[in-house]
Write an enzyme that holds these catalytic residues in place. Structure first.
Site, PDB file in Angstrom:
ATOM      1  N   GLY A 139       0.844  -1.189   0.000  1.00 38.30           N
ATOM      2  CA  GLY A 139       0.000   0.000   0.000  1.00 38.30           C
ATOM      3  C   GLY A 139       0.875   1.232   0.000  1.00 38.30           C
ATOM      4  O   GLY A 139       1.655   1.435  -0.908  1.00 38.30           O
ATOM      5  N   GLY A 140       0.733   2.063   1.032  1.00 34.11           N
ATOM      6  CA  GLY A 140       1.524   3.273   1.119  1.00 34.11           C
ATOM      7  C   GLY A 140       1.102   4.312   0.101  1.00 34.11           C
ATOM      8  O   GLY A 140       1.948   4.939  -0.534  1.00 34.11           O
ATOM      9  N   HIS A 141      -0.217   4.489  -0.060  1.00 37.99           N
ATOM     10  CA  HIS A 141      -0.734   5.477  -0.995  1.00 37.99           C
ATOM     11  C   HIS A 141      -2.199   5.758  -0.699  1.00 37.99           C
ATOM     12  O   HIS A 141      -2.823   5.079   0.112  1.00 37.99           O
ATOM     13  CB  HIS A 141      -0.561   5.003  -2.446  1.00 37.99           C
ATOM     14  N   ALA A 142      -2.733   6.756  -1.386  1.00 40.47           N
ATOM     15  CA  ALA A 142      -4.167   7.076  -1.362  1.00 40.47           C
ATOM     16  C   ALA A 142      -4.609   7.254  -2.813  1.00 40.47           C
ATOM     17  O   ALA A 142      -3.777   7.281  -3.728  1.00 40.47           O
ATOM     18  CB  ALA A 142      -4.416   8.350  -0.557  1.00 40.47           C
TER      19      ALA A 142
ATOM     20  N   ARG B 174      -3.627   4.281   2.909  1.00 36.97           N
ATOM     21  CA  ARG B 174      -3.670   2.930   3.464  1.00 36.97           C
ATOM     22  C   ARG B 174      -2.300   2.289   3.432  1.00 36.97           C
ATOM     23  O   ARG B 174      -1.546   2.433   2.477  1.00 36.97           O
ATOM     24  CB  ARG B 174      -4.694   2.048   2.750  1.00 36.97           C
TER      25      ARG B 174
END
Length: 137
Positions: A52-55, A100
């Site tokens: 993840g590590g993004h929106a 997230r």
């Protein structure tokens, strides 16, 4: 609508039990508040890794632990909330504008994502500081 971790519910998906095994079916705009345009799954995630590590600006997702377990850390720029997923008939709805991180994958975990949009790199916010600026608007 303002993005909030409180707008990211865990949805109970229908489960049809049979002595020979269970089945869960997900229908566009019935169990989901959107039509699925893309699906993908993560597997063989090494212990200790984070995904993840993004929106997203527009994309909605339903995240399901098809096998094993993992945690989803949701962040709306103000509040963080951790959701543990470990059953294939429960899905976490992630609305647009939520950062997230996917962590704590068990051995053999399979994470399925049902997405409202086709892949579009321009829909991603990959820098956390940019996300925080976006979340303030």
């Amino acid at each position: 609508m303002m993005a909030s971790v409180y707008n990211c519910p865990v949805i109970t998906l229908p489960k049809v039990h049979n002595r020979a095994g269970n089945i869960t079916a997900v229908n566009n705009e019935l169990e989901l508040p959107f039509s699925v345009k893309r699906l993908y799954y993560l597997y063989d995630v090494p212990g200790g890794e984070t995904r993840g590590g993004h929106a997203h600006y527009k994309l909605q997702q339903l995240i399901v632990a098809v096998s094993g377990s993992f945690d989803v850390i949701l962040d709306d720029g103000t509040v963080k909330k951790t959701v543990h997923l470990n059953r294939p008939n429960y899905g976490l709805l992630v609305v647009p504008g939520i950062w997230r991180d996917l962590v704590n994958f068990s051995s053999g975990a399979v994470l399925l994502v049902l997405a409202s949009e086709s892949y579009d790199e321009l829909d991603y916010i990959r820098d956390y500081n940019e996300f925080l600026e976006y979340a303030k608007k």
